[in-house]
Design an enzyme around this catalytic site. Structure first.
Site, PDB file in Angstrom:
ATOM      1  N   GLU A  85     120.857  29.786  18.425  1.00  0.00           N
ATOM      2  CA  GLU A  85     119.666  29.821  18.162  1.00  0.00           C
ATOM      3  C   GLU A  85     119.411  28.398  18.841  1.00  0.00           C
ATOM      4  OE1 GLU A  85     116.966  31.154  16.373  1.00  0.00           O
ATOM      5  OE2 GLU A  85     118.627  32.091  14.899  1.00  0.00           O
ATOM      6  N   TYR A 116     120.476  35.841  25.680  1.00  0.00           N
ATOM      7  CA  TYR A 116     119.831  37.286  25.233  1.00  0.00           C
ATOM      8  C   TYR A 116     120.081  38.185  26.194  1.00  0.00           C
ATOM      9  CZ  TYR A 116     118.503  34.461  21.176  1.00  0.00           C
ATOM     10  OH  TYR A 116     118.699  33.778  20.206  1.00  0.00           O
ATOM     11  N   ASN A 144     106.714  34.851  12.308  1.00  0.00           N
ATOM     12  CA  ASN A 144     107.173  32.896  12.386  1.00  0.00           C
ATOM     13  C   ASN A 144     106.133  32.480  12.427  1.00  0.00           C
ATOM     14  OD1 ASN A 144     108.127  31.048  11.549  1.00  0.00           O
ATOM     15  ND2 ASN A 144     108.913  31.631  13.718  1.00  0.00           N
ATOM     16  N   ARG A 151     102.779  28.195  21.647  1.00  0.00           N
ATOM     17  CA  ARG A 151     102.813  29.142  21.515  1.00  0.00           C
ATOM     18  C   ARG A 151     101.765  29.700  20.621  1.00  0.00           C
ATOM     19  NH1 ARG A 151     107.196  33.127  18.611  1.00  0.00           N
ATOM     20  NH2 ARG A 151     107.000  32.547  16.447  1.00  0.00           N
ATOM     21  N   LYS A 205     112.476  38.396  23.492  1.00  0.00           N
ATOM     22  CA  LYS A 205     111.426  37.721  23.941  1.00  0.00           C
ATOM     23  C   LYS A 205     110.906  39.012  25.094  1.00  0.00           C
ATOM     24  CE  LYS A 205     109.712  35.240  19.456  1.00  0.00           C
ATOM     25  NZ  LYS A 205     111.806  34.886  19.451  1.00  0.00           N
TER      26      LYS A 205
END
Length: 310
Positions: A85, A116, A144, A151, A205
């Site tokens: 995280e 990732y 979320n 964003r 993502k």
């Protein structure tokens, strides 16, 4: 999750002290998935005194550290700090300084770096990559939702200038795993917006979208940081534009110019996107590192290095 039957005498043993997010994983996958030999992963805490290393997931550590090993640490044993995280999504737990020897995170400057995802060379060069049929222009799936996140602010600005097809729990349009793939692959552009902006914090993502044959529009660290991981012509960065209106105009321009749009897939002639598998990949590479590096190491500046706080 049971461990392999027994370790060989020369095997490096890593004890998974806390199952990340309380989810077990296969402990005998290092050789079959990553061609890593000589590693023995176990969750059996009775083997604590014999383990060469103990892997501890940050997000599962209790605030008072009461769920960490309480027995004295064997002199040669390494404690490995695992975290996937970003700093703002990682509680700054007191008392961790001088506990760990090694770090395994998404950052390139970790002792064991496991991003990732990655861009890897394909076995053969393709004549041309043909993306899936596109039925939508711009898409975004989000659950979320936090209005203070950049964003969200970017989305609210951008959607004033171009139609954005929105999905996810925030928009009361739940998306299944297969539904996610179908939606993303059907869009010309996907908003790969990170929930926070930190060095090297480039998540699935991005890599999911690259895998599915869609052009990601990214917001996160700098373009230069993204280019450390993926080809510069594989994505569009919001920071390349003076305003979201300029970005919207560029997306509309690409929609009308197929040759220009397809240039964003030129990298697919020689490469493909690969996702990392948390946490089994992290555990296997951590074990392999310990197996190959016997020297003394310690992580004495965790707070400063990760959170920028001393």
């Amino acid at each position: 999750m049971p461990s392999p039957l027994r370790p060989e005498p020369e095997d490096t043993m890593v004890l998974i002290w806390l199952w990340p997010f309380n989810t077990a994983f296969e402990l005998d996958a290092c050789q079959s998935l990553y061609n890593i030999n000589g590693c023995y992963l176990t969750s059996d805490r009775q083997l604590y005194s014999k383990a060469d290393a103990v892997l501890i997931h940050h997000r599962d550590i209790f605030w008072d550290l009461s769920n960490l090993p309480q027995l004295p640490r064997p002199p040669r044993q390494k404690w490995i700090w695992l975290n996937s995280e970003s700093p703002s999504n990682s509680p700054l737990i007191p008392g961790l300084e001088n506990l760990f020897n090694l770090s395994v995170t998404y950052r390139k400057d970790s002792d064991i770096s496991v991003p990732y995802g990655s861009i890897i060379a394909t076995d053969q060069t393709l004549e041309e990559f043909v993306p899936p049929v596109k039925k939508r222009l711009v898409c975004w799936i989000v659950s979320n939702w936090n209005p203070v996140h950049r964003r969200v602010q970017l989305y609210e600005d951008l959607q004033q200038h171009i139609r954005i097809n929105t999905f996810g729990d925030h928009f009361n349009r739940h998306v299944s795993k297969q539904g996610y793939k179908n939606i993303v692959s059907s869009c010309k552009f996907y908003l790969s917006f990170e929930n926070s902006e930190y060095k090297d914090y480039i998540t699935e993502k991005l890599y999911n979208v690259l895998q599915l044959g869609t052009v990601p529009v990214v917001s996160g660290p700098s373009r230069q940081n993204y280019e450390n991981f993926v080809p510069k012509d594989a994505f569009i960065h919001v920071n390349d534009f003076k305003s979201m209106k300029d970005l919207a105009n560029y997306l509309l321009f690409l929609d009308l110019n197929d040759d220009m749009y397809r240039k964003y897939f030129s990298w697919r002639r020689n490469f493909e996107a690969k996702l990392s598998y948390f946490p089994v990949e992290h555990a296997c590479y951590a074990c392999d590192y310990v197996r190959r590096n016997k020297q003394y190491q310690t992580l004495t500046n965790l707070y400063e290095w990760y959170w920028g706080k001393s």
